[in-house]
Motif scaffolding. Structure first.
Motif, PDB file in Angstrom:
ATOM      1  N   MET A  26       0.899  -1.157  -0.146  1.00  0.00           N
ATOM      2  CA  MET A  26      -0.076  -0.065  -0.057  1.00  0.00           C
ATOM      3  C   MET A  26       0.926   1.352  -0.062  1.00  0.00           C
ATOM      4  SD  MET A  26      -3.221   0.873   2.637  1.00  0.00           S
ATOM      5  CE  MET A  26      -3.046   2.599   3.307  1.00  0.00           C
ATOM      6  N   ARG A  27       0.681   2.201  -0.929  1.00  0.00           N
ATOM      7  CA  ARG A  27       1.474   3.259  -0.904  1.00  0.00           C
ATOM      8  C   ARG A  27       0.738   4.268   0.199  1.00  0.00           C
ATOM      9  NH1 ARG A  27       1.186   5.007  -6.981  1.00  0.00           N
ATOM     10  NH2 ARG A  27      -0.863   3.975  -6.871  1.00  0.00           N
ATOM     11  N   LYS A  28       1.990   5.102   0.672  1.00  0.00           N
ATOM     12  CA  LYS A  28       1.380   6.036   1.621  1.00  0.00           C
ATOM     13  C   LYS A  28       1.262   7.383   0.861  1.00  0.00           C
ATOM     14  CE  LYS A  28       4.183   3.634   5.296  1.00  0.00           C
ATOM     15  NZ  LYS A  28       5.306   3.795   6.168  1.00  0.00           N
ATOM     16  N   PRO A  29       0.410   8.121   1.713  1.00  0.00           N
ATOM     17  CA  PRO A  29       0.392   9.604   0.958  1.00  0.00           C
ATOM     18  C   PRO A  29       1.491  10.266   1.302  1.00  0.00           C
ATOM     19  CG  PRO A  29      -1.158   9.381   2.807  1.00  0.00           C
ATOM     20  CD  PRO A  29      -0.505   7.989   2.649  1.00  0.00           C
ATOM     21  N   VAL A  30       1.844  11.271   0.527  1.00  0.00           N
ATOM     22  CA  VAL A  30       3.120  12.364   1.053  1.00  0.00           C
ATOM     23  C   VAL A  30       2.381  13.603   1.107  1.00  0.00           C
ATOM     24  CG1 VAL A  30       5.196  13.491  -0.078  1.00  0.00           C
ATOM     25  CG2 VAL A  30       4.436  11.180  -0.616  1.00  0.00           C
ATOM     26  N   LEU A  31       2.999  14.077   2.573  1.00  0.00           N
ATOM     27  CA  LEU A  31       2.281  15.339   2.995  1.00  0.00           C
ATOM     28  C   LEU A  31       3.555  16.365   2.761  1.00  0.00           C
ATOM     29  CD1 LEU A  31       0.376  17.025   4.621  1.00  0.00           C
ATOM     30  CD2 LEU A  31       1.456  16.241   6.687  1.00  0.00           C
ATOM     31  N   LEU A  32       3.466  17.304   1.680  1.00  0.00           N
ATOM     32  CA  LEU A  32       4.148  18.389   1.557  1.00  0.00           C
ATOM     33  C   LEU A  32       3.926  19.489   2.522  1.00  0.00           C
ATOM     34  CD1 LEU A  32       6.507  19.190  -0.736  1.00  0.00           C
ATOM     35  CD2 LEU A  32       4.471  20.389  -1.761  1.00  0.00           C
ATOM     36  N   ILE A  33       4.970  19.835   3.343  1.00  0.00           N
ATOM     37  CA  ILE A  33       4.967  20.703   4.113  1.00  0.00           C
ATOM     38  C   ILE A  33       5.787  21.969   3.977  1.00  0.00           C
ATOM     39  CG2 ILE A  33       3.918  19.411   5.940  1.00  0.00           C
ATOM     40  CD1 ILE A  33       6.963  19.518   7.213  1.00  0.00           C
ATOM     41  N   ASP A  34       5.850  23.173   4.783  1.00  0.00           N
ATOM     42  CA  ASP A  34       6.727  24.349   4.889  1.00  0.00           C
ATOM     43  C   ASP A  34       6.784  24.418   6.105  1.00  0.00           C
ATOM     44  OD1 ASP A  34       4.381  25.669   4.961  1.00  0.00           O
ATOM     45  OD2 ASP A  34       4.816  26.880   3.223  1.00  0.00           O
ATOM     46  N   ASP A  35       7.132  25.908   6.396  1.00  0.00           N
ATOM     47  CA  ASP A  35       7.347  26.446   7.792  1.00  0.00           C
ATOM     48  C   ASP A  35       6.021  27.112   8.267  1.00  0.00           C
ATOM     49  OD1 ASP A  35      10.054  25.268   8.344  1.00  0.00           O
ATOM     50  OD2 ASP A  35      10.869  27.105   7.099  1.00  0.00           O
ATOM     51  N   THR A  36       4.786  26.945   7.623  1.00  0.00           N
ATOM     52  CA  THR A  36       3.833  27.962   8.177  1.00  0.00           C
ATOM     53  C   THR A  36       3.200  27.173   9.317  1.00  0.00           C
ATOM     54  OG1 THR A  36       2.412  26.957   6.588  1.00  0.00           O
ATOM     55  CG2 THR A  36       3.572  28.815   5.720  1.00  0.00           C
ATOM     56  N   LYS A  37       2.113  27.667   9.981  1.00  0.00           N
ATOM     57  CA  LYS A  37       1.118  27.232  10.998  1.00  0.00           C
ATOM     58  C   LYS A  37       0.307  26.162  10.463  1.00  0.00           C
ATOM     59  CE  LYS A  37      -2.195  30.726  11.449  1.00  0.00           C
ATOM     60  NZ  LYS A  37      -2.838  31.572  12.276  1.00  0.00           N
ATOM     61  N   GLU A  38      -0.175  26.569   9.079  1.00  0.00           N
ATOM     62  CA  GLU A  38      -1.121  25.305   8.580  1.00  0.00           C
ATOM     63  C   GLU A  38      -0.268  24.028   8.247  1.00  0.00           C
ATOM     64  OE1 GLU A  38      -0.387  28.589   7.389  1.00  0.00           O
ATOM     65  OE2 GLU A  38      -2.298  29.601   7.604  1.00  0.00           O
ATOM     66  N   SER A  39       0.907  24.176   8.064  1.00  0.00           N
ATOM     67  CA  SER A  39       1.696  22.858   7.902  1.00  0.00           C
ATOM     68  C   SER A  39       1.891  22.298   9.234  1.00  0.00           C
ATOM     69  CB  SER A  39       3.036  23.169   7.125  1.00  0.00           C
ATOM     70  OG  SER A  39       2.955  23.405   5.794  1.00  0.00           O
ATOM     71  N   LEU A  40       1.919  22.930  10.272  1.00  0.00           N
ATOM     72  CA  LEU A  40       2.119  22.429  11.499  1.00  0.00           C
ATOM     73  C   LEU A  40       0.899  21.773  12.030  1.00  0.00           C
ATOM     74  CD1 LEU A  40       4.199  24.979  13.435  1.00  0.00           C
ATOM     75  CD2 LEU A  40       5.182  22.662  12.672  1.00  0.00           C
ATOM     76  N   GLU A  41      -0.333  22.348  11.550  1.00  0.00           N
ATOM     77  CA  GLU A  41      -1.832  21.926  11.845  1.00  0.00           C
ATOM     78  C   GLU A  41      -1.916  20.542  11.019  1.00  0.00           C
ATOM     79  OE1 GLU A  41      -6.387  23.278  11.951  1.00  0.00           O
ATOM     80  OE2 GLU A  41      -4.831  24.806  11.549  1.00  0.00           O
ATOM     81  N   ALA A  42      -1.557  20.641   9.694  1.00  0.00           N
ATOM     82  CA  ALA A  42      -1.700  19.670   9.101  1.00  0.00           C
ATOM     83  C   ALA A  42      -0.988  18.293   9.704  1.00  0.00           C
ATOM     84  CB  ALA A  42      -1.094  19.786   7.539  1.00  0.00           C
ATOM     85  N   ILE A  43       0.250  18.502   9.980  1.00  0.00           N
ATOM     86  CA  ILE A  43       0.972  17.256  10.528  1.00  0.00           C
ATOM     87  C   ILE A  43       0.171  16.900  11.617  1.00  0.00           C
ATOM     88  CG2 ILE A  43       3.137  17.111  11.915  1.00  0.00           C
ATOM     89  CD1 ILE A  43       4.477  18.889  10.318  1.00  0.00           C
ATOM     90  N   MET A  44      -0.273  17.747  12.534  1.00  0.00           N
ATOM     91  CA  MET A  44      -0.998  17.396  13.802  1.00  0.00           C
ATOM     92  C   MET A  44      -2.285  16.468  13.423  1.00  0.00           C
ATOM     93  SD  MET A  44      -0.654  20.579  16.523  1.00  0.00           S
ATOM     94  CE  MET A  44      -2.435  20.813  16.508  1.00  0.00           C
ATOM     95  N   LEU A  45      -3.123  16.909  12.335  1.00  0.00           N
ATOM     96  CA  LEU A  45      -3.972  16.177  11.996  1.00  0.00           C
ATOM     97  C   LEU A  45      -3.833  14.827  11.590  1.00  0.00           C
ATOM     98  CD1 LEU A  45      -5.902  18.996   9.925  1.00  0.00           C
ATOM     99  CD2 LEU A  45      -6.714  18.059  11.979  1.00  0.00           C
ATOM    100  N   PHE A  46      -2.806  14.695  10.771  1.00  0.00           N
ATOM    101  CA  PHE A  46      -2.344  13.248  10.492  1.00  0.00           C
ATOM    102  C   PHE A  46      -1.930  12.509  11.470  1.00  0.00           C
ATOM    103  CE2 PHE A  46      -2.049  14.510   5.943  1.00  0.00           C
ATOM    104  CZ  PHE A  46      -2.201  12.887   5.470  1.00  0.00           C
ATOM    105  N   GLN A  47      -1.147  13.024  12.424  1.00  0.00           N
ATOM    106  CA  GLN A  47      -0.824  12.329  13.773  1.00  0.00           C
ATOM    107  C   GLN A  47      -2.057  11.844  14.618  1.00  0.00           C
ATOM    108  OE1 GLN A  47       2.011  14.824  15.470  1.00  0.00           O
ATOM    109  NE2 GLN A  47       3.656  14.222  14.377  1.00  0.00           N
TER     110      GLN A  47
END
Length: 83
Positions: free
Chosen positions: A1-22
């Motif tokens: 099964m292929r895992k999705p790739v989360l493309l991030i940067d240094d913004t607070k939206e990216s930090l929130e996206a990481i938290m949502l995945f976790q």
């Protein structure tokens, strides 16, 4: 099964996206946009972080991340479920 790739940067939206995945316990691969710029082809002018690249499609922005994770929580109701 292929895992999705989360493309991030240094913004607070990216930090929130990481938290949502976790919080969703969804397996994924995290990839910082700076690594792509340094190792490959330069900037990604049409892609914004956070974004999810998955077999199901590309989901751009924090709302796209939320849409992807919400869809992944849904039970599989494909045709095979009715046979």
């Amino acid at each position: 099964m292929r895992k999705p790739v989360l493309l991030i940067d240094d913004t607070k939206e990216s930090l929130e996206a990481i938290m949502l995945f976790q919080e969703s316990h969804q397996e994924y691969i995290e990839y910082h946009i700076k690594k792509f710029e340094e190792s490959c082809c330069g900037e990604l002018p049409t892609t914004r972080a956070p974004s999810v690249f998955a077999p199901e499609g590309v989901f751009k922005g924090l709302e796209g991340v939320k849409t992807y994770l919400a869809a992944e929580k849904q039970p599989d109701t494909g045709e095979s479920a009715y046979w």
